[in-house]
Design a protein around this motif. Structure first.
Motif, PDB file in Angstrom:
ATOM      1  N   ALA A   1       0.927  -1.148   0.078  1.00  8.78           N
ATOM      2  CA  ALA A   1       0.032   0.002  -0.063  1.00  8.78           C
ATOM      3  C   ALA A   1       0.915   1.286   0.000  1.00  8.78           C
ATOM      4  N   GLU A   2       0.557   2.041  -0.838  1.00 11.04           N
ATOM      5  CA  GLU A   2       1.335   3.427  -0.965  1.00 11.04           C
ATOM      6  C   GLU A   2       1.076   4.438   0.267  1.00 11.04           C
ATOM      7  N   ALA A   3       2.102   4.815   0.648  1.00  9.39           N
ATOM      8  CA  ALA A   3       1.505   5.890   1.877  1.00  9.39           C
ATOM      9  C   ALA A   3       0.781   6.800   1.295  1.00  9.39           C
ATOM     10  N   ASP A   4      -0.552   7.344   2.144  1.00  7.49           N
ATOM     11  CA  ASP A   4      -1.336   8.314   1.737  1.00  7.49           C
ATOM     12  C   ASP A   4      -0.729   9.930   1.998  1.00  7.49           C
ATOM     13  N   ASP A   5      -1.082  10.636   1.136  1.00 11.73           N
ATOM     14  CA  ASP A   5      -0.338  11.893   1.748  1.00 11.73           C
ATOM     15  C   ASP A   5      -1.710  12.814   1.916  1.00 11.73           C
ATOM     16  N   ALA A   6      -1.219  12.930   3.283  1.00 15.17           N
ATOM     17  CA  ALA A   6      -2.535  13.561   4.144  1.00 15.17           C
ATOM     18  C   ALA A   6      -1.850  15.094   4.966  1.00 15.17           C
ATOM     19  N   PRO A   7      -1.775  16.024   4.038  1.00 15.71           N
ATOM     20  CA  PRO A   7      -0.980  17.090   4.460  1.00 15.71           C
ATOM     21  C   PRO A   7      -1.770  17.781   5.487  1.00 15.71           C
ATOM     22  N   TYR A   8      -3.228  17.675   5.547  1.00 15.02           N
ATOM     23  CA  TYR A   8      -3.972  18.440   6.451  1.00 15.02           C
ATOM     24  C   TYR A   8      -4.091  17.633   7.671  1.00 15.02           C
ATOM     25  N   LEU A   9      -3.464  16.563   7.875  1.00 13.47           N
ATOM     26  CA  LEU A   9      -3.585  15.686   9.186  1.00 13.47           C
ATOM     27  C   LEU A   9      -3.580  16.530  10.618  1.00 13.47           C
ATOM     28  N   PRO A  10      -2.429  17.489  10.564  1.00 12.49           N
ATOM     29  CA  PRO A  10      -2.259  18.170  11.905  1.00 12.49           C
ATOM     30  C   PRO A  10      -3.474  18.761  12.309  1.00 12.49           C
ATOM     31  N   ALA A  11      -3.583  19.611  11.187  1.00  6.93           N
ATOM     32  CA  ALA A  11      -4.842  20.763  11.343  1.00  6.93           C
ATOM     33  C   ALA A  11      -6.146  20.030  11.805  1.00  6.93           C
ATOM     34  N   VAL A  12      -6.449  18.632  11.119  1.00  3.87           N
ATOM     35  CA  VAL A  12      -7.543  17.916  11.475  1.00  3.87           C
ATOM     36  C   VAL A  12      -7.498  17.769  12.963  1.00  3.87           C
ATOM     37  N   ALA A  13      -6.282  17.386  13.505  1.00  2.44           N
ATOM     38  CA  ALA A  13      -5.907  16.595  14.716  1.00  2.44           C
ATOM     39  C   ALA A  13      -6.207  17.713  15.744  1.00  2.44           C
ATOM     40  N   ASP A  14      -5.581  18.950  15.297  1.00  4.61           N
ATOM     41  CA  ASP A  14      -5.896  20.211  16.341  1.00  4.61           C
ATOM     42  C   ASP A  14      -7.421  20.359  16.537  1.00  4.61           C
ATOM     43  N   ALA A  15      -8.096  20.454  15.228  1.00  2.66           N
ATOM     44  CA  ALA A  15      -9.775  20.750  15.325  1.00  2.66           C
ATOM     45  C   ALA A  15     -10.184  19.680  16.524  1.00  2.66           C
ATOM     46  N   VAL A  16      -9.986  18.611  16.149  1.00  3.06           N
ATOM     47  CA  VAL A  16     -10.490  17.265  17.027  1.00  3.06           C
ATOM     48  C   VAL A  16     -10.098  17.623  18.373  1.00  3.06           C
ATOM     49  N   TRP A  17      -9.002  17.863  18.759  1.00  4.10           N
ATOM     50  CA  TRP A  17      -8.627  18.351  20.316  1.00  4.10           C
ATOM     51  C   TRP A  17      -9.487  19.595  20.756  1.00  4.10           C
ATOM     52  N   ASN A  18      -9.564  20.511  19.909  1.00  4.53           N
ATOM     53  CA  ASN A  18      -9.963  21.770  20.622  1.00  4.53           C
ATOM     54  C   ASN A  18     -11.605  22.170  20.011  1.00  4.53           C
ATOM     55  N   SER A  19     -12.360  20.820  19.473  1.00  5.83           N
ATOM     56  CA  SER A  19     -13.473  20.816  19.252  1.00  5.83           C
ATOM     57  C   SER A  19     -13.815  22.206  18.209  1.00  5.83           C
ATOM     58  N   LEU A  20     -13.083  22.507  17.068  1.00 11.73           N
ATOM     59  CA  LEU A  20     -13.284  23.550  16.369  1.00 11.73           C
ATOM     60  C   LEU A  20     -13.894  22.810  14.920  1.00 11.73           C
ATOM     61  N   VAL A  21     -14.657  23.839  14.271  1.00 11.42           N
ATOM     62  CA  VAL A  21     -15.689  23.469  13.111  1.00 11.42           C
ATOM     63  C   VAL A  21     -14.405  23.522  11.900  1.00 11.42           C
ATOM     64  N   LEU A  22     -14.356  22.750  11.021  1.00 12.06           N
ATOM     65  CA  LEU A  22     -13.759  22.474   9.890  1.00 12.06           C
ATOM     66  C   LEU A  22     -14.583  22.836   8.599  1.00 12.06           C
ATOM     67  N   ARG A  23     -14.140  23.658   7.627  1.00 18.81           N
ATOM     68  CA  ARG A  23     -14.710  23.542   6.310  1.00 18.81           C
ATOM     69  C   ARG A  23     -13.695  23.310   5.340  1.00 18.81           C
ATOM     70  N   VAL A  24     -14.260  22.179   4.633  1.00 17.75           N
ATOM     71  CA  VAL A  24     -13.377  21.379   3.836  1.00 17.75           C
ATOM     72  C   VAL A  24     -13.784  21.363   2.200  1.00 17.75           C
ATOM     73  N   ARG A  25     -13.036  20.975   1.380  1.00 16.35           N
ATOM     74  CA  ARG A  25     -13.374  20.598  -0.064  1.00 16.35           C
ATOM     75  C   ARG A  25     -12.882  18.911  -0.002  1.00 16.35           C
ATOM     76  N   TYR A  26     -13.902  18.100  -0.413  1.00 14.90           N
ATOM     77  CA  TYR A  26     -13.510  16.786   0.151  1.00 14.90           C
ATOM     78  C   TYR A  26     -13.917  16.186  -1.312  1.00 14.90           C
ATOM     79  N   ARG A  27     -13.088  15.131  -1.677  1.00 10.82           N
ATOM     80  CA  ARG A  27     -13.265  14.183  -2.996  1.00 10.82           C
ATOM     81  C   ARG A  27     -13.986  12.891  -2.547  1.00 10.82           C
TER      82      ARG A  27
END
Length: 319
Positions: free
Chosen positions: A133-159
């Motif tokens: 399995a090729e490694a997934d490129d997830a550049p937004y992972l740290p930002a998502v983790a921060d939002a999870v930890w601090n209960s902050l809303v995210l607005r994303v464009r998702y495929r």
């Protein structure tokens, strides 16, 4: 053992604050009467612990009291260092934090437990992703983790897979899950209940200062278990009947029965004829598909084409 249970009560109250006898009993899987006796034993030992009566009552430690006793057994120390998972921690931006925490814990351990921790770190390494399995490129992972930890809303464009493929979503991220080297975020979306999104499929992300209230009853582990079960049920909707050579097994088989010559006839849930075609061909002559007819016919055609191709190659090599 009672001594281990007393340490557990002490650490629970130290980390969680006020807890009722019923809560402690449920956590420790003992009776409320046992908790009463253990609390009396702690008090007799000089631990500054007191209880409040009433609806909002419970046991708590005197403000400012901290114990330096870890209560770690050799097995617990080993498990702590085995669960380090430096790869995922680094992806979350916590690699240096994890290393510092492990260093501090190691320094605080008594010598005999330190030996166990060093041994487990030197002999076991957990590597979650698969070989192919090729490694997934997830550049937004740290930002998502921060939002999870601090209960902050995210607005994303998702495929996503369905049309339209690229969509705008407002997410209330409840938690992150690492499965087979791939990160998923479980989030409330557009006023609906929790849904699952692949972090590597987030094309654009905008953080905000808007906070959301995480549902108190939400249990990430329980949700993920139910999600996997539902995914499995939706994925394997069809079924095949096959004969397996002696000693050959397949996952998810049901209703197996003995056949001639030691072969076994089993029913196997399959995702689709196309997917099963490739999976069953890998077993070569150790499997015979009996049903459905379209799968049996497709495999027969493939085998005939291979026989013709390799037969011609053999004839050409002999001239």
């Amino acid at each position: 053992m009672k001594s281990s249970r007393l340490v557990s009560i002490l650490l629970l109250l130290q980390t969680r604050g006020r807890m009722t006898a019923a809560q402690l009993a449920e956590e420790l899987e003992v009776s409320v009467r046992t908790v009463y006796r253990d609390v009396e034993a702690l008090g007799a030992a000089g631990v500054p612990l007191y209880g409040d009566a009433g609806h909002a009552g419970g046991y708590r430690l005197l403000d400012g009291y901290r114990t330096r006793l870890t209560g770690l057994t050799a097995g617990e120390a080993e498990a702590l260092f085995l669960s380090g998972a430096p790869g995922p921690a680094a992806e979350l931006g916590l690699g240096s934090v994890l290393a510092a925490a492990q260093l501090k814990v190691r320094a605080a351990l008594p010598p005999e437990l330190r030996v166990h921790a060093d041994r487990i770190s030197g002999r076991f390494h957990l590597d979650a992703p698969g070989w192919y399995a090729e490694a997934d490129d997830a550049p937004y992972l740290p930002a998502v983790a921060d939002a999870v930890w601090n209960s902050l809303v995210l607005r994303v464009r998702y495929r996503r897979w369905a049309e339209p493929t690229d969509v705008e979503r407002r997410l209330e991220p409840y938690g992150l899950v690492l499965k087979a080297g791939r990160w998923y975020v479980v989030a409330g979306a557009e006023g609906s209940g929790p849904r699952t999104f692949r972090v590597d499929q987030i094309l654009e992300l905008a953080t905000s200062d808007e906070e959301f209230t995480r549902p108190e009853a939400f249990d990430l582990a329980a949700y993920w278990t139910a999600y996997q079960r539902d995914f499995h049920d939706r994925l394997y909707r069809a079924e095949a009947v096959v004969r397996l050579a002696p000693g050959v097994t397949l996952p998810r088989t049901v209703n197996g029965r003995a056949g001639e010559g030691g072969w076994t006839v089993v029913r196997v849930p399959i995702e689709s004829v196309e997917r099963a075609h490739g999976e069953f061909l890998r077993l070569g002559t150790d499997i015979e598909v009996l049903e459905p007819p379209e799968l049996r016919e497709r495999i027969a055609r493939t085998i005939a084409e291979l026989a013709e191709r390799y037969g011609n190659a053999a004839e050409g090599g002999g001239d």
